[in-house]
Structure formats: C-alpha cells, structure tokens
Enzyme design. Structure first.
Site, PDB file in Angstrom:
ATOM      1  N   SER A 245       0.663  -0.834   0.145  1.00 28.95           N
ATOM      2  CA  SER A 245      -0.010  -0.200   0.455  1.00 28.95           C
ATOM      3  C   SER A 245       0.393   0.816  -0.180  1.00 28.95           C
ATOM      4  O   SER A 245       2.001   0.955   0.603  1.00 28.95           O
ATOM      5  CB  SER A 245      -1.282   0.118   1.293  1.00 28.95           C
ATOM      6  OG  SER A 245       0.271   0.149   2.357  1.00 28.95           O
ATOM      7  N   LYS A 246       0.173   2.317   0.284  1.00 30.57           N
ATOM      8  CA  LYS A 246       1.390   3.742  -0.158  1.00 30.57           C
ATOM      9  C   LYS A 246       2.083   4.021   0.522  1.00 30.57           C
ATOM     10  O   LYS A 246       2.649   4.754   0.634  1.00 30.57           O
ATOM     11  CB  LYS A 246       0.012   5.249  -0.749  1.00 30.57           C
ATOM     12  CG  LYS A 246      -0.170   4.969  -2.377  1.00 30.57           C
ATOM     13  CD  LYS A 246       0.430   5.869  -2.321  1.00 30.57           C
ATOM     14  CE  LYS A 246       0.473   5.676  -4.460  1.00 30.57           C
ATOM     15  NZ  LYS A 246       1.191   5.899  -5.249  1.00 30.57           N
ATOM     16  N   ARG A 247       1.041   3.662   1.738  1.00 29.52           N
ATOM     17  CA  ARG A 247       1.988   3.371   3.196  1.00 29.52           C
ATOM     18  C   ARG A 247       3.274   3.235   3.735  1.00 29.52           C
ATOM     19  O   ARG A 247       4.528   3.711   4.400  1.00 29.52           O
ATOM     20  CB  ARG A 247       1.473   3.446   4.210  1.00 29.52           C
ATOM     21  CG  ARG A 247       1.675   1.686   4.123  1.00 29.52           C
ATOM     22  CD  ARG A 247       0.734   0.916   6.450  1.00 29.52           C
ATOM     23  NE  ARG A 247       1.138   0.014   6.127  1.00 29.52           N
ATOM     24  CZ  ARG A 247       0.498  -0.928   5.106  1.00 29.52           C
ATOM     25  NH1 ARG A 247      -0.635  -0.744   4.866  1.00 29.52           N
ATOM     26  NH2 ARG A 247       0.350  -2.425   5.864  1.00 29.52           N
ATOM     27  N   GLY A 249       5.299   3.599   0.740  1.00 30.34           N
ATOM     28  CA  GLY A 249       6.602   5.106  -0.235  1.00 30.34           C
ATOM     29  C   GLY A 249       5.871   4.851  -1.263  1.00 30.34           C
ATOM     30  O   GLY A 249       5.281   4.422  -1.723  1.00 30.34           O
ATOM     31  N   GLU A 255       6.748   7.813  -9.363  1.00 31.27           N
ATOM     32  CA  GLU A 255       7.891   8.519  -8.314  1.00 31.27           C
ATOM     33  C   GLU A 255       8.660   7.966  -7.784  1.00 31.27           C
ATOM     34  O   GLU A 255       9.778   9.307  -6.836  1.00 31.27           O
ATOM     35  CB  GLU A 255       7.081   7.926  -7.101  1.00 31.27           C
ATOM     36  CG  GLU A 255       5.532   8.091  -7.359  1.00 31.27           C
ATOM     37  CD  GLU A 255       4.005   7.448  -6.649  1.00 31.27           C
ATOM     38  OE1 GLU A 255       3.468   8.050  -6.047  1.00 31.27           O
ATOM     39  OE2 GLU A 255       4.826   6.214  -6.201  1.00 31.27           O
TER      40      GLU A 255
END
Length: 466
Positions: A245-247, A249, A255
């Site tokens: 997930s995005k948590r 990074g 990105e």
C-alpha cells in the site's frame, strides 16, 4: 530454439515495482541466454488505455536501461489477427457463438451463487441448433464467441519457480469468451495468439496470472502447439507481509525517479525481490545478467522494504563515477546547478557518502558549503578548548598561496600549537561547518575556498569574544 521472452504491460497507469520486477526478470533471462526481449503493449481495454501511460512505459524502461529488441507491438493494431483465429476456432467446432445478453448472464450468476455453486456459464448457447443460430443472426442479435472446454481438460505444468502445478479446467471454469460482441478479444485469448505468433519460449510473469494459465493452455492445445515454459514470480507484499500500500512509500518508477533514486539502485533492489545472488548484494547490471537464474527464484512472497531500497541506492551513489553522478544530480540542483561544473563535481563527491537519494545532494551541499554557519552555546566549550588550534591554523591559512598543500598546513599548525588529534581537528571542523561531522577537512577546505574559510574561522573567534 533461442530464448524469446516478452514484457506485456497495459498502458492504464504508471509502471509499479511489480511490473518492473517482471520486466527486469524477463530482460535478465533474455540477456543471460543471449535471447530476445520483446515489448508488447496490451491496449485492447480502450476505456483504461492512455497515451500518456504508453509513453511513460517507454520512458521508464529506457531510464532503467531495460532496452527491448523487438516492438513495441500494440494489440490494438492486431485486432484482425485475433478475429481471424476466433473464427477459425468457430469453423473447427472449438468455439461457438453466444447470444446471451449481459442481463441473462447476470441472472445465471446470481442463481449459481444462491445455490452455493461457483458462478460459471451454463453453456446453453453451445446447444443451439444451426437454425436457431441463423435466426438470431438474422434478427441482428449481438453475439460473442466462446471457447468450448473439452471434457478432458486437465493439465500438468512444470513451473520453473513453483514446480509441479495441476489444473482440472472443468473444475475451475466454464466455456469462456475469446471475442466480445464488440469485436475486441479477451485477455486470455489475445495473449496466447500473440505469444504463439511471436514464438515466445518462456512466459515469466507474476503469480496473479496463475489463474489465467488453464484457459491459456486450452488455447495452445487448440492451436496444436506446445505451450512455452512458465515461471510465475512471487507476489511483492508490504513490510508487514500484507498487501502493498501507499504507506510503504513510492512504488511506481516515476515516483522513484522523482524522489531521486538511481536506475542502478532501483534495478539492483528489484532484482533481490524473490532472487538471492551469491556474495555481495550490490550488483551492476552486467553482474546481475551473469548471475541471474530463474531456478533460484523463490516462490515465497517478497517484502518491499523502502529502507533497504534507500541503502542500496546509497551504495550505488558511492560507487558511481563522479561525472555520471553529477549528470544524474543536475535536475535536482536547481540554482546550485549554476555553479562551475568543476566545483560542483568536487562538492558532490565530498558529500555523497551522506546521500541516500539524489534529492539529498543539494541539501548537503547547502548544509556544508552554502548556508551560513550557525554557532550557539552548545559549541562554546569545544571552540574554547581549541581556540589555539583555530588561531594558529587561521594565521597559516592567511599566508598560504594556495590550498593544494592543506595537509602541510595542518601539520605545521599542529606543530606550532602543540595540539593534536581530535582536540585539534574537531574545533576547526565546528568553526568551519557548525557540525560535529562532515566531509574530510582536507577535501572540504579547498572546495569551500580560502576566503570563505578565513571568514568562518574569524566568525568563530569573534563568537568566543561575545
């Protein structure tokens, strides 16, 4: 037959690390075996296809150094090929026309779920008579083409990564669509036709595609050809072993690039997700090619560790040739990039051991070379204890014609002041930088320059008088 592999992304968004790891393993396998790496764009889902995503895929692969030998082929430019094979299967009795509406199919699905059965197509259109088919066509009823699953649809696959896998296709799925009513092929059909026509020898992909394999094996059999070897790579999960997930990074190539990671660092790190090389983990692309082996890829999930990625990236920053590092860093330097190239090169090399990403480089240049030194009461005792060292060094520095022999100046200052070791160097470091650690002073002082050094040393002595 020589090795031929493909990377076949959909241009629906940015390439994420799972996609790139798949591309990398295909590329390494091709290069290791002197084979061919093909780029194919699976863009038949018109609503989810974007030109910007297509361009992004090409840019990301080029940035990573994963050059392709053939392509990019676009499935959207090969629709007539898929249609011809679908109608060939139709003529051979391997497929049939399905006139069921979406509403009818949904009702079938709901009934199956209510009865506790796996939702699958009942096959009712396979039982239509030729007269009924002709009538429905004459009425203009839309139809798709479904592949007819034979009763003996059972396969055993020797997966390079996962070992022996058995598929009882009738227990998994019903007759499936290969050509939709709008003329677009389904994924499982188009991918096999492409792999067959492109002579793909090995299909290396994520394990999320494992469920597609039985349908694809049926199509290979219908074509009368042996399927390629399969290698299903382990999933990439978060550091807590849950879904990524995005948590965690950044995990799209774009990105990572914008955050200042080197392509060498990203490739090196992704190669380690599921594969463990012998010896040092820090590898160049050539070393990865030489050592890579699909047989050594683990089937267990691989945890994405941002801290490990940063550590590996730092090792590549340390090992990169100076000119190349400066080239990579330039987009992140902004106004600092206007300084003379020779000065920038020396400054970057002096501070690179502190940088984990390219974004860190301008911050450390500013920290040590461009920002004003800030001294406070926490520095006073250390500066006082080394006041004699600072004064002696300052006097010698004023008289120095150049800073090429800074080592000799230090030796003379140590002799004259009678202060040596940390008691000599540490107060001078604090006076010059305001920090307890930093670049080696013999490198730092010539880069900072004589005038700036004198100014900072004088400021430190003035601070002690306050």
């Amino acid at each position: 037959m020589s090795v031929r592999v493909r990377f076949a992304p959909s241009p629906s968004g940015s390439l994420h690390i799972g996609n790139v790891r798949t591309a990398l393993f295909n590329w390494l396998f091709a290069r290791k075996n002197r084979g061919t790496f093909i780029l194919r764009i699976e863009d038949t889902d018109v609503e989810r296809t974007y030109q910007s995503a297509y361009q992004g895929i090409l840019e990301d692969l080029q940035w990573l150094g994963l050059n392709w030998d053939e392509g990019p082929y676009k499935q959207s430019e090969r629709l007539d090929i898929y249609k011809s094979y679908a109608f060939k299967f139709l003529e051979e009795g391997l497929a049939y026309k399905c006139f069921c509406s979406p509403e009818e199919l949904e009702r079938e699905r709901e009934i199956a779920i209510k009865e506790g059965k796996p939702p699958r197509y009942s096959g009712r259109c396979s039982r239509l008579s030729p007269e009924e088919v002709s009538r429905l066509e004459a009425e203009g009823t839309p139809y798709s083409i479904r592949f007819r699953i034979p009763k003996d649809a059972y396969f055993v696959v020797d997966d390079i990564v996962r070992g022996r896998i058995e598929f009882d296709v009738n227990a998994i799925t019903g007759d499936f669509i290969i050509l939709r009513s709008d003329g677009m092929p389904t994924y499982n059909f188009a991918v096999v036709i492409d792999d067959y026509l492109m002579n793909i020898t090995h299909v290396i992909r994520g394990e999320d595609h494992l469920s597609n394999t039985p349908r694809q094996l049926l199509i290979y059999r219908a074509l009368g050809v042996n399927p390629p070897r399969f290698a299903h790579l382990p999933m990439i999960v978060g550091s807590d072993r849950s879904k990524l997930s995005k948590r965690e990074g950044a995990f799209s190539v774009r990105e990572l690039r914008e955050e200042g990671f080197l392509p060498e660092g990203v490739v090196n790190y992704l190669a380690l997700l599921g594969w463990s090389p012998k010896g040092d983990e820090i590898k160049t692309l050539d070393q990865l090619i030489e050592e890579f082996s699909l047989e050594d890829v683990s089937p267990s999930p691989s945890a994405y560790d941002p801290a490990k990625l940063r550590w590996i990236n730092r090792q590549h920053i340390l090992r990169l040739e100076g000119e190349r590092l400066l080239e990579y860093a330039m987009p992140f330097l902004n106004d600092i990039g206007n300084y003379p190239k020779d000065w920038l090169l020396k400054a970057i090399i002096s501070i690179r051991e502190y940088a984990e990403t390219l974004r860190d480089i301008p911050e450390y240049i500013k920290k040590y070379y461009l920002n004003e030194v800030s001294l406070d009461e926490s520095h006073r005792d250390e500066l006082l204890s080394g006041k004699g060292a600072i004064e002696t060094f300052l006097n010698l520095l004023r008289d120095a014609e150049d800073l090429n022999s800074i080592d000799n100046i230090f030796k003379e200052a140590i002799r004259m002041s009678g202060i040596k070791g940390r008691r000599f160097y540490h107060p001078i470091r604090i006076a010059l930088t305001g920090y307890d650690s930093g670049p080696e002073l013999v490198e730092f002082i010539p880069i900072l320059g004589k005038d700036k050094c004198i100014e900072r040393l004088e400021k430190a002595l003035k601070f002690l008088e306050e």
